[in-house]
Design an enzyme around this catalytic site. Structure first.
Site, PDB file in Angstrom:
ATOM      1  N   LYS A  17      47.891  32.515  45.494  1.00  0.00           N
ATOM      2  CA  LYS A  17      48.345  33.177  44.263  1.00  0.00           C
ATOM      3  C   LYS A  17      49.422  32.331  43.606  1.00  0.00           C
ATOM      4  O   LYS A  17      50.266  31.722  44.275  1.00  0.00           O
ATOM      5  CB  LYS A  17      48.874  34.579  44.560  1.00  0.00           C
ATOM      6  CG  LYS A  17      50.108  34.612  45.440  1.00  0.00           C
ATOM      7  CD  LYS A  17      50.604  36.023  45.638  1.00  0.00           C
ATOM      8  CE  LYS A  17      51.900  36.044  46.449  1.00  0.00           C
ATOM      9  NZ  LYS A  17      52.405  37.398  46.670  1.00  0.00           N
TER      10      LYS A  17
ATOM     11  N   GLY B 213      53.159  41.377  44.792  1.00  0.00           N
ATOM     12  CA  GLY B 213      54.169  41.639  45.800  1.00  0.00           C
ATOM     13  C   GLY B 213      55.058  42.827  45.496  1.00  0.00           C
ATOM     14  O   GLY B 213      54.958  43.483  44.460  1.00  0.00           O
TER      15      GLY B 213
ATOM     16  N   HIS C 253      40.432  47.596  52.996  1.00  0.00           N
ATOM     17  CA  HIS C 253      41.671  46.824  52.970  1.00  0.00           C
ATOM     18  C   HIS C 253      42.331  46.719  54.347  1.00  0.00           C
ATOM     19  O   HIS C 253      42.828  45.662  54.731  1.00  0.00           O
ATOM     20  CB  HIS C 253      42.634  47.457  51.963  1.00  0.00           C
ATOM     21  CG  HIS C 253      43.601  46.488  51.362  1.00  0.00           C
ATOM     22  ND1 HIS C 253      44.093  46.624  50.081  1.00  0.00           N
ATOM     23  CD2 HIS C 253      44.172  45.362  51.843  1.00  0.00           C
ATOM     24  CE1 HIS C 253      44.925  45.622  49.810  1.00  0.00           C
ATOM     25  NE2 HIS C 253      44.991  44.852  50.870  1.00  0.00           N
TER      26      HIS C 253
ATOM     27  N   LYS D 211      50.505  27.565  35.680  1.00  0.00           N
ATOM     28  CA  LYS D 211      49.241  26.909  35.329  1.00  0.00           C
ATOM     29  C   LYS D 211      49.030  25.599  36.082  1.00  0.00           C
ATOM     30  O   LYS D 211      47.924  25.302  36.538  1.00  0.00           O
ATOM     31  CB  LYS D 211      49.178  26.654  33.826  1.00  0.00           C
ATOM     32  CG  LYS D 211      48.978  27.905  32.991  1.00  0.00           C
ATOM     33  CD  LYS D 211      48.861  27.545  31.517  1.00  0.00           C
ATOM     34  CE  LYS D 211      48.614  28.777  30.663  1.00  0.00           C
ATOM     35  NZ  LYS D 211      48.501  28.423  29.224  1.00  0.00           N
TER      36      LYS D 211
ATOM     37  N   GLY E 234      44.181  34.650  43.651  1.00  0.00           N
ATOM     38  CA  GLY E 234      44.730  35.890  44.191  1.00  0.00           C
ATOM     39  C   GLY E 234      45.664  36.564  43.208  1.00  0.00           C
ATOM     40  O   GLY E 234      46.431  35.891  42.506  1.00  0.00           O
TER      41      GLY E 234
ATOM     42  N   ASN F  14      41.706  42.440  57.446  1.00  0.00           N
ATOM     43  CA  ASN F  14      42.673  42.730  58.507  1.00  0.00           C
ATOM     44  C   ASN F  14      42.038  43.345  59.752  1.00  0.00           C
ATOM     45  O   ASN F  14      42.697  44.097  60.483  1.00  0.00           O
ATOM     46  CB  ASN F  14      43.793  43.642  57.974  1.00  0.00           C
ATOM     47  CG  ASN F  14      44.612  42.966  56.904  1.00  0.00           C
ATOM     48  OD1 ASN F  14      45.222  41.925  57.130  1.00  0.00           O
ATOM     49  ND2 ASN F  14      44.614  43.537  55.696  1.00  0.00           N
TER      50      ASN F  14
ATOM     51  N   ASP G  74      40.283  37.702  43.216  1.00  0.00           N
ATOM     52  CA  ASP G  74      40.529  38.668  44.287  1.00  0.00           C
ATOM     53  C   ASP G  74      41.625  39.631  43.876  1.00  0.00           C
ATOM     54  O   ASP G  74      42.738  39.235  43.531  1.00  0.00           O
ATOM     55  CB  ASP G  74      40.956  37.931  45.565  1.00  0.00           C
ATOM     56  CG  ASP G  74      41.156  38.892  46.725  1.00  0.00           C
ATOM     57  OD1 ASP G  74      40.205  39.094  47.495  1.00  0.00           O
ATOM     58  OD2 ASP G  74      42.282  39.434  46.863  1.00  0.00           O
TER      59      ASP G  74
END
Length: 354
Positions: free
Chosen positions: A279, A27, A139, A283, A23, A178, A72
């Site tokens: 997300k 934010g 979305h 690593k 992801g 959603n 994504d």
């Protein structure tokens, strides 16, 4: 270099989608304002954070190196140019072929007229330097202008635009994000092409069993965003319920299987037939998140984890709740301005790309 082998699920059009993805949502930076409770205009002062974008590019590059094949992103995320750079560089280096990488993007509120869906998708393709997407999602079911005006466009009209994009080969698969139970039912009853996917918030606190059961009964793959909910410190809220990372039950399950608490969580979703797109820009966590396919939770484990489900939402954009087609329960008395950063923006690390 360690490698991971991520299995796939089959979409309702016969194509395959990896069961875990990377992801790319970085934010909004809430430190730009005083407060934090949604009052006094707090939310509209939030700004998109680009601070971690170089780290994200490095982590995504590493993810592809170790075996991730599902990325994504979305127009909203502002990172399409950089994500495209990484994917194309890995193709050029011979690490992957284009057909081996499953790339998802999303169409935002501003493009809900039938003809505008193609405009949005072509814009995303241009920013990412790609010829097609493997999956394009609506979305949200709402349609809102850059000025915050509720356009009240029926998402069935928007879906016709998605079907056109599919027919033109700009996307290999189309889906939604959603959408609630009633919206999925209505879409299925009024579409030519059923959605291949519904991407929604799912985690231990928000199991969404009815929605997942409905989607899976119609061969709609469910993808979970925010799969850790408020478990991780960065998403914690004062009133958020258990489990946290130090929850004794979760820690015990981790010890039982020799895994971390977050790995237990991702494995639980996978065994429910749900794809996760966690997300991270670290690593070690990239590798950790994908190292969940070498153990199995038993029935008792699954029941223990299911008991955490209490309907608590991590993502609740109350500033949209009075708009047509808002998919969640409303919070009484919540009156919050839409964050300006969700209305008008440009893309890329310098926020200068249309």
């Amino acid at each position: 270099m360690a490698k991971v082998n991520i299995p796939t699920f089959k979409l309702n059009n016969g194509r395959e989608i990896p069961a875990l993805g990377y992801g790319t949502w970085l934010g909004l930076d809430s430190k730009a304002s005083e407060g934090g409770d949604g009052k006094d205009g707090y939310f509209e002062k939030m700004e998109f954070s680009v601070e971690d974008l170089p780290k994200m590019m490095e982590a995504l590059s590493y993810a592809i190196d170790v075996g991730y094949r599902h990325v994504d992103t979305a127009h909203l995320y502002r990172v399409e140019p950089e994500v495209g750079q990484v994917v194309n560089r890995k193709i050029k280096e011979g690490v992957v072929k284009r057909e081996e990488v499953f790339v998802t993007t999303k169409v935002w509120h501003h493009f809900h007229r039938e003809a505008d869906v193609e405009v949005s998708v072509r814009g995303s393709l241009r920013r990412m330097g790609l010829d097609y997407f493997d999956l394009v999602l609506m979305h949200w079911p709402m349609s809102i202008t850059q000025d915050g005006v509720d356009e009240k466009i029926d998402y069935l009209e928007t879906w016709r635009g998605f079907e056109n994009v599919l027919q033109k080969g700009l996307a290999k698969s189309i889906g939604v994000s959603n959408f609630n139970v009633e919206q999925i039912k209505r879409l299925l009853a009024n579409c030519k092409v059923p959605p291949a996917c519904n991407q929604v918030e799912i985690n231990l606190n928000l199991g969404q069993k009815e929605l997942v059961d409905l989607c899976q009964s119609h061969n709609i793959v469910v993808v979970a965003y925010s799969p850790f909910g408020t478990m991780v410190p960065s998403r914690a809220a004062p009133d958020s319920p258990e489990p946290k990372l130090n929850n004794p039950t979760m820690v015990a399950l981790g010890k039982k299987h020799g895994k971390t608490v977050t790995q237990i969580t991702l494995r639980y979703l996978y065994q429910r037939g749900i794809i996760s797109i966690p997300k991270t820009v670290t690593k070690s966590r990239v590798l950790e998140n994908a190292s969940i396919f070498d153990f199995t939770l038993d029935n008792a484990d699954m029941a223990t984890l299911a008991a955490f489900d209490n309907g608590y939402r991590t993502v609740r954009p109350v500033f949209w709740q009075d708009y047509a087609n808002y998919p969640f329960d409303k919070v009484p008395g919540a009156k919050v301005l839409i964050p300006q950063s969700l209305c008008v923006w440009k893309n890329g690390i310098n926020l200068d790309i249309d």
